[in-house]
Design a protein around this motif. Structure first.
Motif, short mmCIF file in Angstrom:
data_model
loop_
_atom_site.label_atom_id
_atom_site.label_comp_id
_atom_site.label_asym_id
_atom_site.label_seq_id
_atom_site.Cartn_x
_atom_site.Cartn_y
_atom_site.Cartn_z
N ILE A 1 0.84 -1.20 0.00
CA ILE A 1 0.00 0.00 0.00
C ILE A 1 0.87 1.25 0.00
CG2 ILE A 1 -1.73 1.31 1.30
CD1 ILE A 1 -2.58 -1.44 2.49
N THR A 2 0.57 2.17 -0.91
CA THR A 2 1.25 3.46 -0.95
C THR A 2 0.23 4.54 -0.63
OG1 THR A 2 2.79 2.69 -2.65
CG2 THR A 2 2.56 5.07 -2.37
N ILE A 3 0.42 5.22 0.51
CA ILE A 3 -0.49 6.28 0.89
C ILE A 3 -0.38 7.43 -0.12
CG2 ILE A 3 -1.14 7.94 2.67
CD1 ILE A 3 -1.65 5.11 3.53
N GLY A 4 -1.52 7.91 -0.57
CA GLY A 4 -1.55 8.97 -1.57
C GLY A 4 -1.72 8.45 -2.98
N LEU B 1 -11.35 6.14 -0.31
CA LEU B 1 -10.60 6.73 -1.41
C LEU B 1 -9.17 7.06 -0.99
CD1 LEU B 1 -13.40 9.17 -2.63
CD2 LEU B 1 -12.56 7.17 -3.89
N PRO B 2 -8.25 7.20 -1.95
CA PRO B 2 -6.85 7.50 -1.61
C PRO B 2 -6.67 8.80 -0.84
CG PRO B 2 -7.03 6.77 -3.89
CD PRO B 2 -8.43 6.95 -3.39
N GLU B 3 -7.57 9.77 -1.03
CA GLU B 3 -7.41 11.04 -0.35
C GLU B 3 -7.73 10.97 1.15
OE1 GLU B 3 -10.92 11.82 -3.28
OE2 GLU B 3 -9.17 10.51 -3.17
N VAL B 4 -8.46 9.95 1.57
CA VAL B 4 -8.87 9.88 2.98
C VAL B 4 -7.67 9.76 3.93
CG1 VAL B 4 -10.22 8.62 4.68
CG2 VAL B 4 -11.15 9.00 2.39
N PRO B 5 -6.74 8.81 3.72
CA PRO B 5 -5.59 8.75 4.64
C PRO B 5 -4.69 9.98 4.54
CG PRO B 5 -5.26 7.26 2.79
CD PRO B 5 -6.68 7.74 2.71
N VAL B 6 -4.71 10.65 3.40
CA VAL B 6 -3.94 11.89 3.26
C VAL B 6 -4.57 12.98 4.11
CG1 VAL B 6 -3.23 13.69 1.64
CG2 VAL B 6 -3.13 11.28 0.95
N ASP B 7 -5.89 13.12 4.03
CA ASP B 7 -6.58 14.17 4.78
C ASP B 7 -6.45 13.97 6.28
OD1 ASP B 7 -7.39 15.38 2.43
OD2 ASP B 7 -9.34 14.39 2.38
N TYR B 8 -6.34 12.71 6.73
CA TYR B 8 -6.29 12.42 8.16
C TYR B 8 -4.90 12.00 8.65
CZ TYR B 8 -11.38 12.66 8.17
OH TYR B 8 -12.68 13.09 8.06
N CYS B 9 -3.92 12.00 7.76
CA CYS B 9 -2.54 11.62 8.12
C CYS B 9 -2.47 10.23 8.75
CB CYS B 9 -1.92 12.67 9.06
SG CYS B 9 -1.48 14.21 8.23
N TRP B 10 -3.09 9.27 8.09
CA TRP B 10 -3.02 7.88 8.54
C TRP B 10 -1.80 7.19 7.95
CZ3 TRP B 10 -8.73 6.50 6.95
CH2 TRP B 10 -9.61 7.07 7.87
N ASP B 11 -1.27 6.20 8.67
CA ASP B 11 -0.28 5.31 8.08
C ASP B 11 -1.00 4.12 7.45
OD1 ASP B 11 -1.05 3.69 10.21
OD2 ASP B 11 0.84 3.93 11.32
N LEU C 1 -1.76 13.80 -4.40
CA LEU C 1 -1.98 13.29 -3.05
C LEU C 1 -0.69 12.85 -2.36
CD1 LEU C 1 -5.24 11.27 -3.75
CD2 LEU C 1 -5.07 13.45 -2.55
N ILE C 2 0.25 12.33 -3.13
CA ILE C 2 1.51 11.90 -2.53
C ILE C 2 2.27 13.10 -1.98
CG2 ILE C 2 3.78 10.91 -3.02
CD1 ILE C 2 2.42 8.93 -4.88
N ASP C 3 2.32 14.19 -2.75
CA ASP C 3 2.98 15.40 -2.26
C ASP C 3 2.23 16.00 -1.07
OD1 ASP C 3 4.97 15.15 -4.10
OD2 ASP C 3 4.35 16.84 -5.36
N GLU C 4 0.90 15.99 -1.14
CA GLU C 4 0.10 16.50 -0.02
C GLU C 4 0.42 15.72 1.26
OE1 GLU C 4 -4.12 17.06 -0.36
OE2 GLU C 4 -3.97 17.55 -2.50
N TYR C 5 0.53 14.42 1.12
CA TYR C 5 0.78 13.56 2.29
C TYR C 5 2.14 13.88 2.89
CZ TYR C 5 0.98 9.24 5.06
OH TYR C 5 1.07 8.32 6.08
N LYS C 6 3.15 14.00 2.05
CA LYS C 6 4.50 14.30 2.55
C LYS C 6 4.55 15.67 3.23
CE LYS C 6 6.96 11.52 -0.90
NZ LYS C 6 7.84 11.56 -2.09
N LYS D 1 1.79 17.58 4.42
CA LYS D 1 0.85 17.74 5.53
C LYS D 1 1.18 16.83 6.70
CE LYS D 1 -4.10 17.33 6.57
NZ LYS D 1 -5.44 17.01 6.02
N CYS D 2 1.70 15.65 6.39
CA CYS D 2 1.89 14.62 7.42
C CYS D 2 3.37 14.35 7.67
CB CYS D 2 1.17 13.34 7.02
SG CYS D 2 -0.54 13.59 6.49
N SER D 3 4.19 15.38 7.55
CA SER D 3 5.64 15.21 7.65
C SER D 3 6.07 14.64 8.99
CB SER D 3 6.34 16.55 7.40
OG SER D 3 5.91 17.52 8.35
#
Length: 221
Positions: free
Chosen positions: A130-133, A149-159, A207-212, A214-216
């Protein structure tokens, strides 16, 4: 067998077209109770069969107002977006139907899905698949099904583990259901297009950039 749209083939202009037609479908249905037809200037690619989810978010809070879609290619993509948009605005069981007075206070997001693929690995090996984003998830166990959807773990910073657990919960199962050999796990990818503000500019979400970005905090030693 009908040819299915690959989300990765969609251009930003085609994504903008889908978001605009989703908004038009919602507004027309809320005003007149009628389902619009795909316009004559629909790009050819969008007349191929495809799957989509339409998400409606309150602006500027980004609070969810409705989200419904399809995981099977049952109709042309443009028609699927129209139907998903109307359903998201009027049939999401978590919310009352929208009224026409809300349309200028929400933003529209359209996610075009790939064909889901079952993951053959089991247990904790799933985490490596699994790749978040990038990936969305589907949990399937008999009558129990859940999709995020893929955006959900990005929006909530889930692993990855939290993403799997939350998808199990969405299916109405225990959060560790993904560890069971009897539970099927599918992944898919999307392209997601979104209004910046109501009736405003439309962008493609990275989404991958957003995750990196937002969830750094998840990536710190």
């Amino acid at each position: 067998m009908q040819e299915v749209v690959d989300p990765m083939e969609l251009s930003l202009d085609e994504g903008r077209f889908l978001v605009k037609i989703a908004r038009k479908a919602i507004e027309h249905y809320l005003r007149l109770g009628e389902v619009i037809k795909p316009p004559r200037n629909t790009p050819n690619k969008l007349n191929k069969y495809g799957m989509s989810f339409v998400t409606i978010l309150k602006y500027p809070s980004n609070e969810l107002r409705g989200c419904i879609g399809y995981t099977q290619p049952i109709e042309p993509l443009v028609r699927n977006v129209i139907n998903s948009a109307i359903a998201a605005s009027t049939q999401d069981p978590r919310f009352p139907p929208m009224n026409i007075g809300e349309v200028n206070d929400v933003i529209i997001e359209v996610s075009v899905l790939s064909v889901p693929v079952e993951l053959r690995v089991k247990g904790h090996d799933l985490l490596k698949e699994i790749t978040i984003g990038k990936d969305g998830l589907i949990v399937d166990y008999g009558v129990y099904k859940g999709l995020l959807l893929p955006e959900v773990p990005v929006d909530y910073c889930w692993d990855e583990e939290t993403f799997l657990s939350e998808t199990c919960l969405k299916a109405g199962l225990k959060p560790d259901c993904w560890l069971s050999d009897r539970v099927k796990i599918y992944k898919y990818y999307t392209k997601t297009f979104r209004e910046v503000k109501p009736q405003g500019d439309i962008i493609e979400r990275n989404l991958i950039d957003e995750y990196k970005r937002k969830c750094s905090f998840l990536f710190r030693d």
